[in-house]
Motif scaffolding. Sequence first.
Motif, mmCIF file in Angstrom:
data_model
loop_
_atom_site.group_PDB
_atom_site.id
_atom_site.type_symbol
_atom_site.label_atom_id
_atom_site.label_comp_id
_atom_site.label_asym_id
_atom_site.label_seq_id
_atom_site.Cartn_x
_atom_site.Cartn_y
_atom_site.Cartn_z
ATOM 1 N N GLN A 223 0.823 -1.206 0.000
ATOM 2 C CA GLN A 223 0.000 0.000 0.000
ATOM 3 C C GLN A 223 0.859 1.258 0.000
ATOM 4 O O GLN A 223 0.609 2.202 -0.762
ATOM 5 N N ASN A 224 1.886 1.273 0.827
ATOM 6 C CA ASN A 224 2.746 2.458 0.880
ATOM 7 C C ASN A 224 3.521 2.654 -0.423
ATOM 8 O O ASN A 224 3.791 3.790 -0.830
ATOM 9 N N LYS A 225 3.849 1.558 -1.084
ATOM 10 C CA LYS A 225 4.513 1.659 -2.380
ATOM 11 C C LYS A 225 3.570 2.307 -3.401
ATOM 12 O O LYS A 225 3.989 3.174 -4.193
ATOM 13 N N ILE B 109 -5.657 9.910 2.710
ATOM 14 C CA ILE B 109 -5.243 11.317 2.706
ATOM 15 C C ILE B 109 -5.526 11.913 1.327
ATOM 16 O O ILE B 109 -4.698 11.860 0.417
ATOM 17 N N ALA B 110 -6.731 12.446 1.184
ATOM 18 C CA ALA B 110 -7.158 13.004 -0.098
ATOM 19 C C ALA B 110 -6.331 14.237 -0.466
ATOM 20 O O ALA B 110 -5.788 14.923 0.411
ATOM 21 N N ILE B 111 -6.232 14.507 -1.740
ATOM 22 C CA ILE B 111 -5.560 15.666 -2.337
ATOM 23 C C ILE B 111 -4.051 15.600 -2.161
ATOM 24 O O ILE B 111 -3.299 15.683 -3.140
ATOM 25 N N LEU B 112 -3.559 15.435 -0.926
ATOM 26 C CA LEU B 112 -2.115 15.399 -0.695
ATOM 27 C C LEU B 112 -1.484 14.144 -1.287
ATOM 28 O O LEU B 112 -0.373 14.183 -1.814
ATOM 29 N N ILE B 113 -2.152 13.012 -1.140
ATOM 30 C CA ILE B 113 -1.776 11.799 -1.869
ATOM 31 C C ILE B 113 -2.776 11.725 -3.018
ATOM 32 O O ILE B 113 -3.911 11.278 -2.843
ATOM 33 N N PRO B 114 -2.401 12.227 -4.196
ATOM 34 C CA PRO B 114 -3.372 12.602 -5.233
ATOM 35 C C PRO B 114 -3.955 11.459 -6.063
ATOM 36 O O PRO B 114 -3.686 11.337 -7.260
ATOM 37 N N CYS B 115 -4.805 10.656 -5.450
ATOM 38 C CA CYS B 115 -5.448 9.590 -6.213
ATOM 39 C C CYS B 115 -6.431 10.158 -7.235
ATOM 40 O O CYS B 115 -6.885 9.434 -8.127
ATOM 41 N N HIS B 116 -6.732 11.458 -7.123
ATOM 42 C CA HIS B 116 -7.612 12.079 -8.129
ATOM 43 C C HIS B 116 -6.919 12.165 -9.493
ATOM 44 O O HIS B 116 -7.576 12.387 -10.509
ATOM 45 N N ARG C 27 2.062 9.994 -5.259
ATOM 46 C CA ARG C 27 2.696 11.292 -5.010
ATOM 47 C C ARG C 27 3.709 11.646 -6.097
ATOM 48 O O ARG C 27 4.106 12.815 -6.225
ATOM 49 N N ALA C 28 4.110 10.641 -6.873
ATOM 50 C CA ALA C 28 5.068 10.889 -7.954
ATOM 51 C C ALA C 28 4.386 11.387 -9.226
ATOM 52 O O ALA C 28 5.064 11.835 -10.158
ATOM 53 N N ILE C 29 3.048 11.303 -9.288
ATOM 54 C CA ILE C 29 2.329 11.824 -10.452
ATOM 55 C C ILE C 29 2.331 13.342 -10.355
ATOM 56 O O ILE C 29 1.816 13.907 -9.390
ATOM 57 N N ASN D 224 -7.196 -1.101 -5.735
ATOM 58 C CA ASN D 224 -7.688 -1.311 -4.364
ATOM 59 C C ASN D 224 -6.874 -0.505 -3.360
ATOM 60 O O ASN D 224 -7.420 0.074 -2.418
ATOM 61 N N ALA D 225 -5.541 -0.461 -3.549
ATOM 62 C CA ALA D 225 -4.677 0.309 -2.651
ATOM 63 C C ALA D 225 -4.974 1.799 -2.773
ATOM 64 O O ALA D 225 -4.971 2.534 -1.771
ATOM 65 N N ASN D 226 -5.245 2.255 -4.002
ATOM 66 C CA ASN D 226 -5.636 3.656 -4.182
ATOM 67 C C ASN D 226 -6.897 3.965 -3.383
ATOM 68 O O ASN D 226 -7.030 5.019 -2.763
ATOM 69 N N GLY D 227 -7.838 3.016 -3.418
ATOM 70 C CA GLY D 227 -9.084 3.199 -2.691
ATOM 71 C C GLY D 227 -8.910 3.218 -1.189
ATOM 72 O O GLY D 227 -9.760 3.739 -0.466
ATOM 73 N N MET D 228 -7.796 2.650 -0.713
ATOM 74 C CA MET D 228 -7.518 2.633 0.733
ATOM 75 C C MET D 228 -6.754 3.878 1.188
ATOM 76 O O MET D 228 -6.472 4.035 2.369
#
Length: 354
Positions: free
Chosen positions: A266-268, A309-316, A274-276, A302-306
């Motif tokens: 998950q942390n990977k 921390i929205a916005i700062l870890i930018p899964c958007h 955060r690299a995007i 699935n890991a993205n869904g977990m």
Amino acid sequence: MELTKILMYKAIVEKDTSFEGVFFTAVKTTGIFCRPSCTARKPKIENVEFFETTKECVLKGYRPCKICDPLKKLHETPSEIQEILQELRDNPAFKFKDYDIRQRGIDPNKIRRWFLKNHGITFQAYQRMFKINSAFKRIQDGDRVTNTAYEMGYESLSGFGESFKNIFGVSPIKGKQQSVIDLKRIETPLGTMVACASSQGLCLLEFTDRRMLETELKSISRLLNATIIQGHNPFFEQLEMELDEYFEGRRTEFSVPLHTPGTAFQNKVWTSLRAISYGSTKSYKAQAESIKNPESVRAVANANGMNRIAILIPCHRVIGSDGRLTGYGGGVWRKKYLLELEQKYRNEITPRTS
């Protein structure tokens, strides 16, 4: 023409501030939506649509007005309540009574209603939680239990002990073995968010209407073996400053420390998010390939869904292979807004990371 539309049009013509937050005006000819009190030139009634929320406006394809800025912290904490909260942070031992609130020119009923609506608890309950949290931190820092109890305004050691145990599940003497996660309500242009922080960094940032929020709070409490309680944390000030800069188009990266308990995988995945880069997007497949795990697209999703921390870890910034804006915990309309915000500013600002 329905009566409500006539009344709402009358309100925008008169720039009636009493309708703030009740509805938003969208103009078909310009593609822009406004607050009722906007000072811009008024359109003809046949060119106007009315919506209850900014979400509906964005989903319909309308852009926020640059004059009245309808997305700017509509439900921000009133200044008079901000002052009381600051006094509480400066002196958590002080107990505000109705008399003290009136002395500051505030109706006690107003502050009661505001806390019930925005925190789900009374102002008195908020004070009690804030005070016991402050006492907990003093004990963690090495203060004696007796000194802490009396200096925080408790009339007896037994009363302090009972309050402490009700919150943390142990006596004050055993408090040093406990952990606490501070919680704060934060306003953003996209709605209210809940922020949680440990002594190591921010561990949760989610919109209050996220369906999984309660599950995430329970999860973070279990993972860190900590009690979540209203309280002040120095990371909150940095977070709010950086979020303001981000939404104003003056920040491309965040530097507030993060605390992300989870599996190594998950942390990977979260690190790859955060690299995007700001203003860019990547598909789930491309993200999986970036961590040299191209066969695990589903596991990456699935890991993205977990991610807590929205916005700062930018899964958007992760989209479908066909370019569609697929699932986002805060709602696809927010994902759309965040991506458009970043694409708008990415060529206009110098990256700010500290």
